[in-house]
Motif scaffolding. Structure first.
Motif, PDB file in Angstrom:
ATOM      1  N   ASP A 152      41.136  39.707  45.886  1.00 15.80           N
ATOM      2  CA  ASP A 152      39.803  39.534  46.485  1.00 15.80           C
ATOM      3  C   ASP A 152      39.258  40.863  46.997  1.00 15.80           C
ATOM      4  OD1 ASP A 152      39.628  36.805  46.015  1.00 15.80           O
ATOM      5  OD2 ASP A 152      40.631  36.289  47.888  1.00 15.80           O
ATOM      6  N   ASN A 169      33.147  30.006  47.103  1.00 17.54           N
ATOM      7  CA  ASN A 169      33.474  31.160  47.935  1.00 17.54           C
ATOM      8  C   ASN A 169      34.849  31.700  47.560  1.00 17.54           C
ATOM      9  OD1 ASN A 169      35.464  29.691  49.384  1.00 17.54           O
ATOM     10  ND2 ASN A 169      34.009  29.078  50.965  1.00 17.54           N
ATOM     11  N   ARG A 170      35.240  32.805  48.172  1.00 13.59           N
ATOM     12  CA  ARG A 170      36.480  33.474  47.761  1.00 13.59           C
ATOM     13  C   ARG A 170      37.722  32.671  48.128  1.00 13.59           C
ATOM     14  NH1 ARG A 170      38.509  36.153  52.282  1.00 13.59           N
ATOM     15  NH2 ARG A 170      37.030  36.378  54.009  1.00 13.59           N
ATOM     16  N   GLN A 190      38.087  30.138  45.482  1.00 12.55           N
ATOM     17  CA  GLN A 190      38.496  30.829  44.264  1.00 12.55           C
ATOM     18  C   GLN A 190      39.982  31.169  44.303  1.00 12.55           C
ATOM     19  OE1 GLN A 190      36.917  34.517  41.442  1.00 12.55           O
ATOM     20  NE2 GLN A 190      36.071  34.248  43.480  1.00 12.55           N
ATOM     21  N   ARG A 210      31.817  39.522  35.768  1.00 12.60           N
ATOM     22  CA  ARG A 210      32.339  38.500  36.665  1.00 12.60           C
ATOM     23  C   ARG A 210      33.647  37.922  36.134  1.00 12.60           C
ATOM     24  NH1 ARG A 210      26.496  36.533  37.193  1.00 12.60           N
ATOM     25  NH2 ARG A 210      25.890  37.143  39.293  1.00 12.60           N
ATOM     26  N   GLU A 237      30.620  34.411  43.145  1.00  9.72           N
ATOM     27  CA  GLU A 237      31.199  34.274  44.474  1.00  9.72           C
ATOM     28  C   GLU A 237      30.092  34.241  45.520  1.00  9.72           C
ATOM     29  OE1 GLU A 237      33.878  37.185  47.077  1.00  9.72           O
ATOM     30  OE2 GLU A 237      34.942  36.434  45.303  1.00  9.72           O
ATOM     31  N   GLU A 287      29.714  33.416  49.528  1.00 12.05           N
ATOM     32  CA  GLU A 287      30.486  33.156  50.743  1.00 12.05           C
ATOM     33  C   GLU A 287      29.937  32.006  51.577  1.00 12.05           C
ATOM     34  OE1 GLU A 287      33.495  34.438  51.749  1.00 12.05           O
ATOM     35  OE2 GLU A 287      33.346  35.054  49.668  1.00 12.05           O
TER      36      GLU A 287
END
Length: 420
Positions: free
Chosen positions: A70, A312-313, A316, A340, A350, A352
């Protein structure tokens, strides 16, 4: 001594080559980390299969490598964005554009607005210096818009329309015209009239207020257009990103999650359809990838061609560990710097402001946001200089008007982490 044009070009070329090399190194590091993550996660899965659980050391290693992925992805994205940032210096453009630029620079540096006010009166622009500040030069507005497309996740994949009024009104057919088949010589009955409704997308005021010192304003080397763009772009992008996802439509755009969702089997226009994981707050223990496949194919084929995943991360990081039936990872890192990551052949955006995984949450969206979500920009970015409120600093009240909302409820689907 000022730099010559050749010296400036040489310096810019050297900086570009250095930035390219830095991006290439960062991309290599990302791919190396992903290889290490894949090996560690394979070991974790093998331990779970053999002993029904993974040891703490292996699990911790997987989590650390996932977090490193990340961080490296964000760093790589920032490098790519920095390299793509347009430079606003130079004496390009028409005579009117250059006059506006010089007048704006004088206003920002010294507060002298006479020339700028005369130019706006000649152009018959809306608003006035007293109630809304002054329009920035076109190149600064274009630069802010270009950077927002790169920084704001939903704007980067949505349809963007620019308007001169306060509201964009868009009609749509509820049922469409009546059609049918007829013979070559048969009478053609009159088709039914489509039932039309109207969607409205009002623009709301978005603002940022950067502060400058007197030394900065007096420094003739500093390009104040570049400075204003750099100061407001991130603030604008963060506010937009939150509103386009969760905004309630009150003094801000309406986010696509605010419309609510219903099970795909009973979907109707006016809300988004969702697919259930069948487990409250989690993916299924077995065949977890099946719910992602169901989400993909809940979308009609015409929308899948330009579809993206949005999450969001943290979500992911969970999806990154999944494999298909053949043991291949569903998530794949970017193929090139600036591109991406991919999930099942579709790009991952992505964002957030998407919710985290939780009971009855919808942390994953999938669809063609170009057809599904509309961003409306009112033409013009305005700046009002305020040297009084925060002495000895000078504040710049920068505003633009933005709206947004769902324009096609059939173009996006959600994955709901629940049982009903």
């Amino acid at each position: 001594m000022p730099q010559s044009k050749d010296q400036s070009s040489m310096i810019q070329s050297i900086e570009t080559k250095a930035a390219t090399a830095e991006i290439a190194d960062a991309f290599d590091d990302l791919m190396t980390t992903f290889g290490a993550f894949r090996e560690a996660n394979d070991s974790r899965l093998a331990q779970i299969e053999k002993r029904m659980s993974a040891d703490v050391i292996t699990t911790d290693k997987v989590e650390r490598l996932s977090a490193a992925l990340d961080r490296q992805q964000r760093a790589l994205d920032e490098m790519s964005l920095k390299r793509a940032r347009p430079h606003l210096g130079g004496e390009r453009g028409t005579g009117v554009a250059l006059e506006h630029k010089h007048a704006f620079d004088t206003y920002v540096r010294a507060g002298e607005d006479r020339t700028l006010r005369d130019l706006e009166q000649k152009a018959m622009s809306y608003g006035s210096g007293q109630d809304g500040g002054y329009l920035v030069p076109d190149e600064i507005e274009t630069a802010i818009g270009s950077r927002l497309r790169e920084l704001s996740p939903i704007r980067s994949i949505a349809t963007v329309r620019q308007v001169s009024g306060a509201v964009l009104k868009k009609p749509f057919a509820v049922n469409g015209p009546t059609v049918g088949w007829v013979g070559e010589t048969a009478a053609r009955p009159q088709t039914g009239t489509a039932a039309l409704q109207e969607m409205q997308f009002p623009t709301m005021e978005l603002y940022a207020m950067p502060a400058a010192t007197a030394a900065l304003l007096e420094d003739s080397i500093v390009d104040l257009g570049d400075w204003i763009t750099a100061e407001v772009e991130t603030a604008f992008a963060e506010q937009e990103g939150a509103a386009f996802i969760n905004g309630d439509g009150i003094n801000k755009p309406r986010g696509f999650l605010d419309y609510g969702s219903v099970a795909e089997g009973v979907w109707a226009w006016g809300s988004l359809g969702h697919v259930l994981t069948g487990v409250a707050g989690a993916l299924p223990v077995e065949d977890a990838s099946d719910v992602l496949i169901d989400t993909v194919y809940a979308l009609k084929s015409g929308y899948r061609q330009n579809a993206n995943w949005v999450m969001n991360r943290r979500t992911q990081a969970t999806i990154r560990k999944l494999k298909d039936a053949d043991g291949n990872y569903l998530w794949q890192p970017p193929a090139t710097a600036g591109s991406r990551a991919m999930l099942m052949g579709f790009s991952v955006v992505e964002a957030e402001d998407m919710p985290d995984i939780g009971a009855d949450a919808t942390p994953i969206a999938f669809g063609d946001f170009g057809r599904g979500y509309l961003v409306v920009d009112r033409a013009g970015v305005r700046v009002l200089r305020d040297p009084y409120s925060a002495k000895p600093y000078v504040l710049f009240y920068v505003t633009k008007r933005v709206g947004g909302g769902v324009q096609d409820f059939d173009a996006n689907k959600l994955l709901k982490f629940g049982m009903a």
